[in-house]
Design a protein around this motif. Structure first.
Motif, PDB file in Angstrom:
ATOM      1  N   ALA A 273      35.870 -77.112  -4.824  1.00  0.00           N
ATOM      2  CA  ALA A 273      36.324 -77.740  -3.584  1.00  0.00           C
ATOM      3  C   ALA A 273      35.518 -79.007  -3.304  1.00  0.00           C
ATOM      4  O   ALA A 273      36.071 -80.024  -2.868  1.00  0.00           O
TER       5      ALA A 273
ATOM      6  N   ASP B 169      34.336 -71.632  -6.793  1.00  0.00           N
ATOM      7  CA  ASP B 169      35.272 -72.195  -5.812  1.00  0.00           C
ATOM      8  C   ASP B 169      34.605 -73.219  -4.892  1.00  0.00           C
ATOM      9  O   ASP B 169      35.195 -74.273  -4.614  1.00  0.00           O
TER      10      ASP B 169
ATOM     11  N   PRO C 273      34.850 -66.935  -9.536  1.00  0.00           N
ATOM     12  CA  PRO C 273      35.254 -67.701  -8.354  1.00  0.00           C
ATOM     13  C   PRO C 273      34.226 -67.756  -7.237  1.00  0.00           C
ATOM     14  O   PRO C 273      34.140 -68.781  -6.547  1.00  0.00           O
TER      15      PRO C 273
ATOM     16  N   GLU D 201      32.115 -63.799  -1.692  1.00  0.00           N
ATOM     17  CA  GLU D 201      32.599 -65.155  -1.469  1.00  0.00           C
ATOM     18  C   GLU D 201      31.767 -65.868  -0.404  1.00  0.00           C
ATOM     19  O   GLU D 201      31.447 -67.061  -0.543  1.00  0.00           O
TER      20      GLU D 201
ATOM     21  N   MET E 274      41.572 -71.052  -5.313  1.00  0.00           N
ATOM     22  CA  MET E 274      41.751 -72.268  -6.104  1.00  0.00           C
ATOM     23  C   MET E 274      43.015 -72.129  -6.945  1.00  0.00           C
ATOM     24  O   MET E 274      43.238 -71.097  -7.574  1.00  0.00           O
TER      25      MET E 274
END
Length: 228
Positions: free
Chosen positions: A133, A129, A125, A82, A1
């Motif tokens: 998004a 993230d 994140p 992630e 990001m």
């Protein structure tokens, strides 16, 4: 990001995330999902979840608790975390109730009027993230755990708690010569007060007594925070 505002930005709408834009505390909610995803037994999950929430106990400085929380990811790979974040968010989208509908509508309205939207959070994140998004946020200002050779060390490079939120927002606006008076901010907790006081248009989410009192004194707006 990205951490840079679009070149056409003339004003910014800042949104706290946990229990402002979302109905959950993302870092803890993601951690619950992560523990199961990486294979902890139900007994281990219960113990680790409780240990994590003990960091919210009265008397624990919020920044200290934030740093201690991210020690729990030491040794895990960035890519693994992630991927778990994307799966966690996808699950929430399937089940519904993740966003406060009225706050999400306010964010979309700002975007339609040409404002940049910035998420500001003590979360990290892996959890933020996918959210950013999905809502089309331009920038995420958040806690940044240290990563070396693709692995979390357990240390934190930057926290985004309390006064750090206002300072990060101020620096972002200064980079583009944007007047804080032209900007908006949304928050649900007294730790958001610095951010709310920075801008010209502030909105309190929920019914925190201290925030409502400040809203009354300053003429701020209020949104109930209605789960979508």
């Amino acid at each position: 990001m990205t951490t840079a505002l679009p070149t056409t930005t003339h004003a910014v709408a800042f949104f706290d995330v946990d229990e402002t834009l979302t109905t959950v505390k993302t870092m803890f909610d993601f951690y619950d999902f992560f523990l199961e995803a990486v294979g902890h037994t139900p007994q281990e999950q219960r113990r680790l979840r409780q240990d994590a929430r003990d960091l919210l106990r009265p008397g624990m400085p919020r920044e200290q608790g934030n740093r201690l929380f991210y020690r729990r990811f030491a040794g895990y790979r960035y890519e693994q975390t992630e991927a778990a974040g994307r799966a966690w968010f996808a699950q929430h989208l399937r089940h519904g109730g993740f966003f406060h509908r009225d706050v999400l509508e306010a964010l979309t309205a700002h975007q339609e009027r040409g404002l940049a939207t910035v998420l500001v959070s003590g979360s990290f994140p892996a959890a933020l993230d996918p959210v950013a998004a999905h809502v089309g946020a331009d920038v995420v200002l958040c806690t940044r755990p240290e990563i070396q050779d693709g692995v979390y060390t357990g240390d934190v490079l930057t926290t985004m708690i309390g006064d750090a939120k206002a300072q990060a927002a101020r620096e972002l606006l200064h980079q583009r010569d944007i007047l804080p008076e032209e900007c908006h901010a949304y928050g649900d907790h007294v730790s958001d007060l610095g951010l709310l006081r920075l801008v010209g248009h502030s909105v309190v989410i929920g019914d925190h007594p201290e925030l409502l009192a400040e809203a009354g004194r300053c003429g701020w707006q209020r949104l109930a925070g209605v789960p979508a």
